[in-house]
Design an enzyme around this catalytic site. Sequence first.
Site, mmCIF file in Angstrom:
data_model
loop_
_atom_site.group_PDB
_atom_site.id
_atom_site.type_symbol
_atom_site.label_atom_id
_atom_site.label_comp_id
_atom_site.label_asym_id
_atom_site.label_seq_id
_atom_site.Cartn_x
_atom_site.Cartn_y
_atom_site.Cartn_z
ATOM 1 N N CYS A 95 0.808 -1.219 0.000
ATOM 2 C CA CYS A 95 0.000 0.000 0.000
ATOM 3 C C CYS A 95 0.846 1.275 0.000
ATOM 4 O O CYS A 95 0.377 2.322 -0.430
ATOM 5 C CB CYS A 95 -0.909 0.037 1.225
ATOM 6 N N HIS A 347 -8.694 3.258 -2.930
ATOM 7 C CA HIS A 347 -7.308 2.985 -2.525
ATOM 8 C C HIS A 347 -6.661 2.013 -3.515
ATOM 9 O O HIS A 347 -6.569 0.820 -3.243
ATOM 10 C CB HIS A 347 -7.311 2.406 -1.105
ATOM 11 N N CYS A 378 -1.156 2.576 6.766
ATOM 12 C CA CYS A 378 -0.805 1.215 7.154
ATOM 13 C C CYS A 378 -0.392 0.448 5.900
ATOM 14 O O CYS A 378 -0.739 0.825 4.778
ATOM 15 C CB CYS A 378 -1.958 0.525 7.869
#
Length: 399
Positions: A95, A347, A378
């Site tokens: 991510c 995302h 995160c």
Amino acid sequence: MADRAEVVFVDGVRTPFGRAGEKGMYWNTRADDLVVKAMIGLLERNPSVPGERIDDVAIAATTQTGDQGLTLGRTAALLSGLPKSVPGFAIDRMCAGAMTAVTTMGAAIGFGAYDLAIAGGVEHMGRHPMGSGVDPNPRFLAERLVSEDALVMGATAERIHDRFPSYTKERSDRFALRSQQKVAAAYAAEKIQPDLVPVAIRSDAGWGLATRDEGPRPETTLEGLATLKTPFRPFGRITAGNASGLNDGASACLLASGKAARELGLTVKMKLVSFAFAGVEPEVMGLGPVPSTEKALRKAGLSITDIGLFELNEAFAVQVISFLDHFGIDDDDPRVNEYGGAIAIGHPLASSGVRLMNQLARQFSEHPEVRYGLTAMCIGLGQGGTVIWENPHFNRKAK
């Protein structure tokens, strides 16, 4: 050795984020074309930057295969029209791919090796679902290094709810509702559109143009959120409404040394202060931004009270809540995600870091009373990443 060079964020753009899958607007668009479109848009917005002066291009992707493979930074540099003398490479921190591309390029500038660099990320989760094609080492489970659900992000978010009973589903739903409302308000006020690069898209209906994010649901209500299924466990708390979706999109930004920015007459939107990454138990990966933020603050000689604006990636509402709770910040503190976040916008994994930076940079221009802000997220497999930025528009008298 001389002191480190000043590192500045000159400009950042992104494509509108689409919903992943056959019904999503980018189903017929290549992943590399998405990031090339973002890079071309970035270069067109900054015509005073000579292409041959770009020292490196770092482009992140989580699933580096197919049209997201082949050393993305180099292929994107060639496809975007940069001179063949400009090198590039690919990067992966799940991510936090784009965030890591920025910190890696920023570190190279700070060291004095680079003057100008492009950093960004792309994720086409429709073409390349998270985890597709990977082969986790059997030792992870055989030696109990991680639990079986540590690779399932939704399951790790459920574990945060387990660990902290005060983080109720209703609290997550309320946070998610506010995210939708804030994104709708930001769009209405034209806060998000200036940093979007339109993308030509093709569907069964013919050609069109993607000009805004596909994910936001402004019609969301608390009552509606309460009825959604909990796919990661029966009677769970994580739903499609209080988590980010599966998305396609790309982002790119231009970083420079302060000296190069002055030489080329570039506008500086943010100054890099410090950054840090940290590891946590993979089973509760959402807690990662807590130690990474503490580390970044320590490196900068700052405390959490010095931070006037926060851009936190909303992978899951409970993940942001855990960060806010740790640092004693209210769920609805106006300093946090002023324009909303990933729950509404989406995302697309490796591209999201630069989206956070774009939004913080625009907020800095509107908040001269704020000196420092941070972007944090995160990261899968139990990590967190934090970047602290200084506002070049800061004016002590604006308080």
